[in-house]
Design an enzyme around this catalytic site. Structure first.
Site, PDB file in Angstrom:
ATOM      1  N   ALA A 239       0.826  -1.214   0.000  1.00 23.68           N
ATOM      2  CA  ALA A 239       0.000   0.000   0.000  1.00 23.68           C
ATOM      3  C   ALA A 239       0.860   1.263   0.000  1.00 23.68           C
ATOM      4  O   ALA A 239       2.091   1.208   0.069  1.00 23.68           O
ATOM      5  CB  ALA A 239      -0.931  -0.014   1.206  1.00 23.68           C
ATOM      6  N   HIS A 240       0.190   2.402  -0.058  1.00 26.38           N
ATOM      7  CA  HIS A 240       0.898   3.681  -0.194  1.00 26.38           C
ATOM      8  C   HIS A 240       1.772   3.979   1.016  1.00 26.38           C
ATOM      9  O   HIS A 240       1.432   3.695   2.149  1.00 26.38           O
ATOM     10  CB  HIS A 240      -0.070   4.831  -0.476  1.00 26.38           C
ATOM     11  N   ASN A 241       2.943   4.548   0.694  1.00 23.87           N
ATOM     12  CA  ASN A 241       3.925   4.995   1.684  1.00 23.87           C
ATOM     13  C   ASN A 241       4.563   3.872   2.494  1.00 23.87           C
ATOM     14  O   ASN A 241       5.226   4.132   3.498  1.00 23.87           O
ATOM     15  CB  ASN A 241       3.318   6.033   2.637  1.00 23.87           C
TER      16      ASN A 241
END
Length: 344
Positions: A239-241
């Site tokens: 997922a993001h980051n």
């Protein structure tokens, strides 16, 4: 194209002690039970030692402890599985495409493609992209605007890179992988979901392998980062980051929620789940189907869930799981009562 070599050359390649004919020609690798007189095999797992006695291989990669039981020529090494990995690359039969851009590919005039790179049929290279020396772009693969791809990286067929993805050197991305899609970011306004623009990118280090169907989301503000030497299996969600440290290995169907930081040299087994905003230390091993819900600050092995049992026992135990809180409270009351009794 067929490849052949000699046992002597293989011994030199992997640093093995050869007991046998150094000039014997071999043409491939095979399992102990199926290997023929022109093929090399290996014994890494003791459970297959029975097959060693009847093998017809030209030679076998074995550890010193198993060498005496080998009925054919052998290559003695400290780690037969590692030696097998190195020998397998000698016999890699993948055809390397010729340099150049296929006539059906669509390359934006502002993109920079090194003359030694290969761009396959119907591939798309968008504006501002930079493709390094020796890079292979497979058929129907999309390289988004302003992406940068380092030397000798290979994107297989049907890979999708969204805009502003940066990939290092010698990276292998298998078919169906999607890198740089939007992270799952939304805010709620009176029951309606308001999308958060995902403004970061994805940065992938050198010598990384990304499996088929794996997705790596772009960052919401900062970049999603995959360190050098990381290996990701098929069907993984990053997922993001998320940040993954160098040389960490993650097996298939694992899902990692946003903003979690995973250390270096970790191993995460299949179908694990890691919730968001956690930190996982270097050298952590997470076993299959473990759900990680809190940060892990010390190296070591971690597990959750229950082991497999027959269905009738499992059903009984599920009922008992639901009674644990009540049982714990009863136990606490009994302990208090016993303590009072003992002091009287």
């Amino acid at each position: 194209m067929a490849f052949s070599t000699t046992l002597g050359a293989i011994a030199q390649h992997v640093g093995a002690r050869l007991i046998g004919d150094a000039d014997k020609v071999v043409t491939g690798l095979q399992t102990l039970s199926l290997a023929g007189s022109d093929q090399v095999s290996f014994l890494a797992n003791p459970r297959y030692r029975a097959a060693l006695a009847s093998t017809r291989a030209a030679a076998v990669l074995v550890s010193p402890g198993m060498a005496a039981q080998c009925p054919v020529d052998y290559l003695e090494v400290g780690d037969p599985y590692l030696a097998y990995a190195k020998v397998s690359r000698l016999f890699d039969n993948r055809r390397k495409p010729a340099a150049g851009i296929h006539a059906s590919a669509c390359v934006d005039p502002s993109a920079r493609v090194d003359a030694s790179a290969s761009v396959g049929p119907y591939a798309v290279i968008e504006a501002g992209a930079e493709i390094g020396a020796g890079v292979e772009i497979g058929p129907h693969t999309v390289v988004g605007a302003d992406c940068r791809i380092g030397a000798d990286t290979r994107l297989a067929a049907h890979v999708t890179l969204y805009h502003e993805v940066r990939i290092g050197e010698r990276v292998l991305v298998h078919s169906g992988a999607v890198i740089g899609a939007d992270g799952f970011g939304f805010a709620n306004e009176s029951g309606n979901w308001v999308k958060i623009a995902q403004l970061g990118g994805v940065e992938i280090g050198s010598d990384v392998e990304i499996g088929a169907g794996t997705t790596i989301d772009r960052g919401a503000l900062e970049d999603t980062r995959i360190g050098a030497g990381v290996i990701l299996d098929n069907q993984i969600q990053v997922a993001h980051n998320v940040e993954i440290g160098e040389k960490t290995a993650i097996a298939g169907c694992t899902a990692i929620a946003g903003s979690t930081k995973i250390g270096s040299r970790c191993t995460i087994a299949g179908a694990a789940g890691i919730t968001g905003h956690l930190s996982i230390a270097d050298g952590v091993h997470i076993t299959a189907m473990t759900l990680v819900t809190k940060s892990l600050t010390q190296a070591g092995a971690y597990s959750s869930g229950t082991g497999m049992s027959d269905h009738r026992s499992w059903k009984r135990n599920v009922v008992r799981f639901g009674q644990l809180d009540q049982l714990a409270k009863r136990l606490t009351r009994l302990e208090k009562a016993l303590k009072v009794t003992d002091t009287d």
